[in-house]
Design a protein around this motif. Structure first.
Motif, PDB file in Angstrom:
ATOM      1  N   ALA A 171       0.965  -1.250   0.208  1.00 57.72           N
ATOM      2  CA  ALA A 171       0.157  -0.161   0.291  1.00 57.72           C
ATOM      3  C   ALA A 171       1.163   1.226  -0.078  1.00 57.72           C
ATOM      4  O   ALA A 171       2.318   1.285   0.422  1.00 57.72           O
ATOM      5  CB  ALA A 171      -0.930   0.267   1.359  1.00 57.72           C
ATOM      6  N   VAL A 172       0.381   2.825  -0.563  1.00 52.78           N
ATOM      7  CA  VAL A 172       0.527   3.496  -0.246  1.00 52.78           C
ATOM      8  C   VAL A 172       0.299   4.571   0.722  1.00 52.78           C
ATOM      9  O   VAL A 172      -1.483   4.263   0.381  1.00 52.78           O
ATOM     10  CB  VAL A 172       0.759   4.365  -1.985  1.00 52.78           C
ATOM     11  CG1 VAL A 172       2.475   3.653  -2.576  1.00 52.78           C
ATOM     12  CG2 VAL A 172       0.095   4.392  -2.255  1.00 52.78           C
ATOM     13  N   ALA A 173       0.406   5.315   1.322  1.00 51.95           N
ATOM     14  CA  ALA A 173       0.001   6.555   2.316  1.00 51.95           C
ATOM     15  C   ALA A 173       0.482   7.689   1.885  1.00 51.95           C
ATOM     16  O   ALA A 173       1.222   8.145   2.929  1.00 51.95           O
ATOM     17  CB  ALA A 173       0.592   5.954   4.087  1.00 51.95           C
ATOM     18  N   PRO A 174      -0.571   8.023   1.222  1.00 51.39           N
ATOM     19  CA  PRO A 174      -0.411   9.811   0.504  1.00 51.39           C
ATOM     20  C   PRO A 174      -0.915  10.765   1.509  1.00 51.39           C
ATOM     21  O   PRO A 174      -1.594  10.636   2.389  1.00 51.39           O
ATOM     22  CB  PRO A 174      -0.908   9.825  -0.485  1.00 51.39           C
ATOM     23  CG  PRO A 174      -1.183   8.633  -0.778  1.00 51.39           C
ATOM     24  CD  PRO A 174      -1.715   8.049  -0.160  1.00 51.39           C
ATOM     25  N   GLY A 175      -0.090  11.864   1.598  1.00 52.91           N
ATOM     26  CA  GLY A 175       0.140  13.043   2.665  1.00 52.91           C
ATOM     27  C   GLY A 175      -0.942  13.977   2.014  1.00 52.91           C
ATOM     28  O   GLY A 175      -1.850  13.191   0.773  1.00 52.91           O
ATOM     29  N   TRP A 176      -0.469  15.200   2.095  1.00 48.53           N
ATOM     30  CA  TRP A 176      -1.427  16.078   1.299  1.00 48.53           C
ATOM     31  C   TRP A 176      -1.007  16.397  -0.071  1.00 48.53           C
ATOM     32  O   TRP A 176       0.682  16.224  -0.523  1.00 48.53           O
ATOM     33  CB  TRP A 176      -1.086  17.214   1.464  1.00 48.53           C
ATOM     34  CG  TRP A 176      -1.986  18.274   3.099  1.00 48.53           C
ATOM     35  CD1 TRP A 176      -1.152  17.736   3.952  1.00 48.53           C
ATOM     36  CD2 TRP A 176      -2.929  18.490   2.643  1.00 48.53           C
ATOM     37  NE1 TRP A 176      -3.005  17.758   4.928  1.00 48.53           N
ATOM     38  CE2 TRP A 176      -3.392  18.211   4.423  1.00 48.53           C
ATOM     39  CE3 TRP A 176      -3.785  18.386   2.316  1.00 48.53           C
ATOM     40  CZ2 TRP A 176      -4.732  18.720   5.248  1.00 48.53           C
ATOM     41  CZ3 TRP A 176      -5.328  18.905   2.833  1.00 48.53           C
ATOM     42  CH2 TRP A 176      -5.386  18.799   4.169  1.00 48.53           C
ATOM     43  N   VAL A 177      -1.499  15.466  -1.147  1.00 48.50           N
ATOM     44  CA  VAL A 177      -1.722  15.751  -2.646  1.00 48.50           C
ATOM     45  C   VAL A 177      -2.080  16.463  -3.331  1.00 48.50           C
ATOM     46  O   VAL A 177      -3.633  17.198  -2.691  1.00 48.50           O
ATOM     47  CB  VAL A 177      -1.547  14.260  -3.211  1.00 48.50           C
ATOM     48  CG1 VAL A 177      -1.648  14.404  -4.520  1.00 48.50           C
ATOM     49  CG2 VAL A 177      -1.282  13.212  -1.739  1.00 48.50           C
ATOM     50  N   ASP A 178      -1.829  16.947  -4.219  1.00 43.52           N
ATOM     51  CA  ASP A 178      -2.484  18.726  -4.566  1.00 43.52           C
ATOM     52  C   ASP A 178      -2.810  18.183  -6.324  1.00 43.52           C
ATOM     53  O   ASP A 178      -2.729  17.964  -7.544  1.00 43.52           O
ATOM     54  CB  ASP A 178      -1.112  19.765  -5.378  1.00 43.52           C
ATOM     55  CG  ASP A 178      -1.970  21.332  -5.633  1.00 43.52           C
ATOM     56  OD1 ASP A 178      -2.730  20.951  -5.995  1.00 43.52           O
ATOM     57  OD2 ASP A 178      -1.332  21.434  -5.474  1.00 43.52           O
ATOM     58  N   THR A 179      -4.036  17.175  -5.767  1.00 42.37           N
ATOM     59  CA  THR A 179      -5.267  17.243  -6.614  1.00 42.37           C
ATOM     60  C   THR A 179      -6.622  17.851  -6.722  1.00 42.37           C
ATOM     61  O   THR A 179      -6.596  19.259  -5.480  1.00 42.37           O
ATOM     62  CB  THR A 179      -6.145  15.913  -6.243  1.00 42.37           C
ATOM     63  OG1 THR A 179      -6.826  15.887  -4.750  1.00 42.37           O
ATOM     64  CG2 THR A 179      -4.722  14.835  -6.523  1.00 42.37           C
ATOM     65  N   PRO A 180      -7.260  18.327  -7.256  1.00 41.77           N
ATOM     66  CA  PRO A 180      -8.715  19.128  -7.567  1.00 41.77           C
ATOM     67  C   PRO A 180      -9.312  19.120  -6.066  1.00 41.77           C
ATOM     68  O   PRO A 180      -9.949  19.352  -5.625  1.00 41.77           O
ATOM     69  CB  PRO A 180      -9.248  18.889  -8.671  1.00 41.77           C
ATOM     70  CG  PRO A 180      -8.174  18.493  -9.671  1.00 41.77           C
ATOM     71  CD  PRO A 180      -7.390  17.833  -8.573  1.00 41.77           C
ATOM     72  N   GLY A 181      -9.670  17.597  -5.862  1.00 44.84           N
ATOM     73  CA  GLY A 181     -10.122  17.207  -4.590  1.00 44.84           C
ATOM     74  C   GLY A 181     -10.591  18.033  -3.853  1.00 44.84           C
ATOM     75  O   GLY A 181     -10.698  18.551  -2.646  1.00 44.84           O
ATOM     76  N   THR A 182      -8.714  17.755  -3.469  1.00 44.31           N
ATOM     77  CA  THR A 182      -8.123  18.051  -1.859  1.00 44.31           C
ATOM     78  C   THR A 182      -8.277  19.710  -1.869  1.00 44.31           C
ATOM     79  O   THR A 182      -8.491  20.186  -0.990  1.00 44.31           O
ATOM     80  CB  THR A 182      -6.885  17.589  -1.566  1.00 44.31           C
ATOM     81  OG1 THR A 182      -6.540  16.313  -1.979  1.00 44.31           O
ATOM     82  CG2 THR A 182      -5.970  17.986  -0.861  1.00 44.31           C
ATOM     83  N   ARG A 183      -8.085  20.231  -3.353  1.00 43.95           N
ATOM     84  CA  ARG A 183      -8.338  21.353  -3.041  1.00 43.95           C
ATOM     85  C   ARG A 183      -9.270  21.987  -2.708  1.00 43.95           C
ATOM     86  O   ARG A 183      -9.679  23.122  -2.513  1.00 43.95           O
ATOM     87  CB  ARG A 183      -7.713  22.455  -4.462  1.00 43.95           C
ATOM     88  CG  ARG A 183      -5.974  22.032  -4.635  1.00 43.95           C
ATOM     89  CD  ARG A 183      -5.427  22.584  -6.077  1.00 43.95           C
ATOM     90  NE  ARG A 183      -4.525  23.102  -5.995  1.00 43.95           N
ATOM     91  CZ  ARG A 183      -3.416  24.137  -5.479  1.00 43.95           C
ATOM     92  NH1 ARG A 183      -3.988  25.253  -4.540  1.00 43.95           N
ATOM     93  NH2 ARG A 183      -2.196  24.559  -5.301  1.00 43.95           N
ATOM     94  N   ALA A 184     -10.293  21.135  -3.322  1.00 39.84           N
ATOM     95  CA  ALA A 184     -12.294  21.668  -2.475  1.00 39.84           C
ATOM     96  C   ALA A 184     -12.162  21.823  -1.234  1.00 39.84           C
ATOM     97  O   ALA A 184     -13.100  22.657  -0.914  1.00 39.84           O
ATOM     98  CB  ALA A 184     -12.173  20.834  -3.609  1.00 39.84           C
ATOM     99  N   GLY A 185     -11.387  21.013  -0.791  1.00 43.75           N
ATOM    100  CA  GLY A 185     -11.439  21.279   0.848  1.00 43.75           C
ATOM    101  C   GLY A 185     -11.184  22.172   1.403  1.00 43.75           C
ATOM    102  O   GLY A 185     -11.452  22.438   3.122  1.00 43.75           O
ATOM    103  N   GLY A 186     -10.021  22.669   0.971  1.00 43.12           N
ATOM    104  CA  GLY A 186      -9.836  24.068   1.537  1.00 43.12           C
ATOM    105  C   GLY A 186      -9.393  24.347   2.775  1.00 43.12           C
ATOM    106  O   GLY A 186      -9.018  24.967   3.595  1.00 43.12           O
ATOM    107  N   ARG A 187      -8.250  23.113   3.071  1.00 42.40           N
ATOM    108  CA  ARG A 187      -7.352  23.171   3.543  1.00 42.40           C
ATOM    109  C   ARG A 187      -6.306  23.384   3.557  1.00 42.40           C
ATOM    110  O   ARG A 187      -5.247  22.756   4.418  1.00 42.40           O
ATOM    111  CB  ARG A 187      -7.918  21.962   5.089  1.00 42.40           C
ATOM    112  CG  ARG A 187      -9.365  22.168   6.003  1.00 42.40           C
ATOM    113  CD  ARG A 187      -9.832  21.100   6.877  1.00 42.40           C
ATOM    114  NE  ARG A 187      -9.436  19.688   5.789  1.00 42.40           N
ATOM    115  CZ  ARG A 187      -9.010  18.550   6.741  1.00 42.40           C
ATOM    116  NH1 ARG A 187      -8.344  18.996   7.652  1.00 42.40           N
ATOM    117  NH2 ARG A 187      -9.258  17.394   5.557  1.00 42.40           N
ATOM    118  N   MET A 188      -5.763  22.253   2.931  1.00 45.69           N
ATOM    119  CA  MET A 188      -4.090  22.415   1.949  1.00 45.69           C
ATOM    120  C   MET A 188      -3.256  23.566   2.036  1.00 45.69           C
ATOM    121  O   MET A 188      -2.095  22.970   2.812  1.00 45.69           O
ATOM    122  CB  MET A 188      -4.156  21.595   0.780  1.00 45.69           C
ATOM    123  CG  MET A 188      -3.151  21.433   0.278  1.00 45.69           C
ATOM    124  SD  MET A 188      -3.187  20.635  -1.675  1.00 45.69           S
ATOM    125  CE  MET A 188      -2.869  22.473  -2.545  1.00 45.69           C
TER     126      MET A 188
END
Length: 233
Positions: A171-188
């Motif tokens: 498995a891979v366990a990413p942290g913060w990744v710059d995707t549209p979905g992550t940006r949409a959360g407003g916390r990145m």
């Protein structure tokens, strides 16, 4: 014959980045996503080796029917996942079912459907997407964190079960990744200030590590944290 990789969540974000990496390496990609429209758009952009497979991964029978018996399947990447915010004060059963059905049951459904083809090809590899939240939980991610901890555990169990077939499971366990979905959360933008490397990962960086785990390895049952050092602060 080109080897084949099965990638879920392939229409966008990290799943699409993984699909693009396999295509660049000369593989055929079975691109699984429930968003048929986004898959069609991606196929038009990425070419004939990108084969759209629109299906809901929470439906085991539908997954088995959609995948059939792909030839020369060598890699399965379970990248599909959802991460709605939840707290003890506001979670409900429907949200619990939705998160665990996609993140955990979906991973199992796809793997179960794909293993016969991996065996027929003489072995291969499975890479599941866990998350940094399986190890260093984020506020407001009560159920998501639990679901990804479950992915870490099932990765270890599947590695043991499938080792006799020459199939590695990691498995891979990413942290913060710059995707549209992550940006949409407003916390990145605020959150990455606590990352020692000072930035979010790019989807292609996660895809690079997925490729390394799929490109022949003696490693199995492990989870690789890709978090920019966030767990060592």
């Amino acid at each position: 014959m080109r080897p084949t990789a099965l990638v879920t969540g392939a229409a966008s974000g990290m799943g699409r980045a993984v699909a693009e990496r396999f295509l660049a390496e000369g593989w055929t990609v079975l691109a699984v996503d429930r968003d048929a429209e986004a898959l069609t758009k991606a196929a038009a952009e990425l070419g004939a080796a990108f084969h759209p497979v629109p299906v809901d991964i929470t439906d085991r029978a539908a997954v088995a029917e959609a995948l059939g018996s792909p030839e020369d399947l060598r890699a399965v990447v379970n990248a599909a996942g959802i991460y709605p915010a939840t707290l003890l004060a506001d979670y409900d059963e429907a949200t619990y079912r939705r998160i665990f059905d996609v993140n955990v049951l979906g991973t199992l459904n796809v793997t179960a459907a794909a293993v016969p083809a991996l065996r027929a090809a003489g072995g291969g590899t499975v890479v599941n997407f866990a998350s940094i939240d399986a190890f260093a939980v984020s506020p407001g991610q009560l159920l998501y964190s639990a679901s990804k901890a479950a992915v870490v555990s099932l990765t270890r169990s599947l590695a043991q079960e499938l080792a006799p077939d020459g199939i590695t499971v990691n498995a891979v366990a990413p942290g913060w990744v710059d995707t549209p979905g992550t940006r949409a959360g407003g916390r990145m933008e605020e959150a990455v200030k606590s990352v020692p490397l000072g930035r979010a990962a790019q989807p292609a960086e996660i895809a690079d590590w997925v490729w390394k785990l799929c490109d022949g390895s003696y490693v199995t049952g492990e989870t690789l944290v890709i978090g920019g050092g966030i767990t060592v602060r």
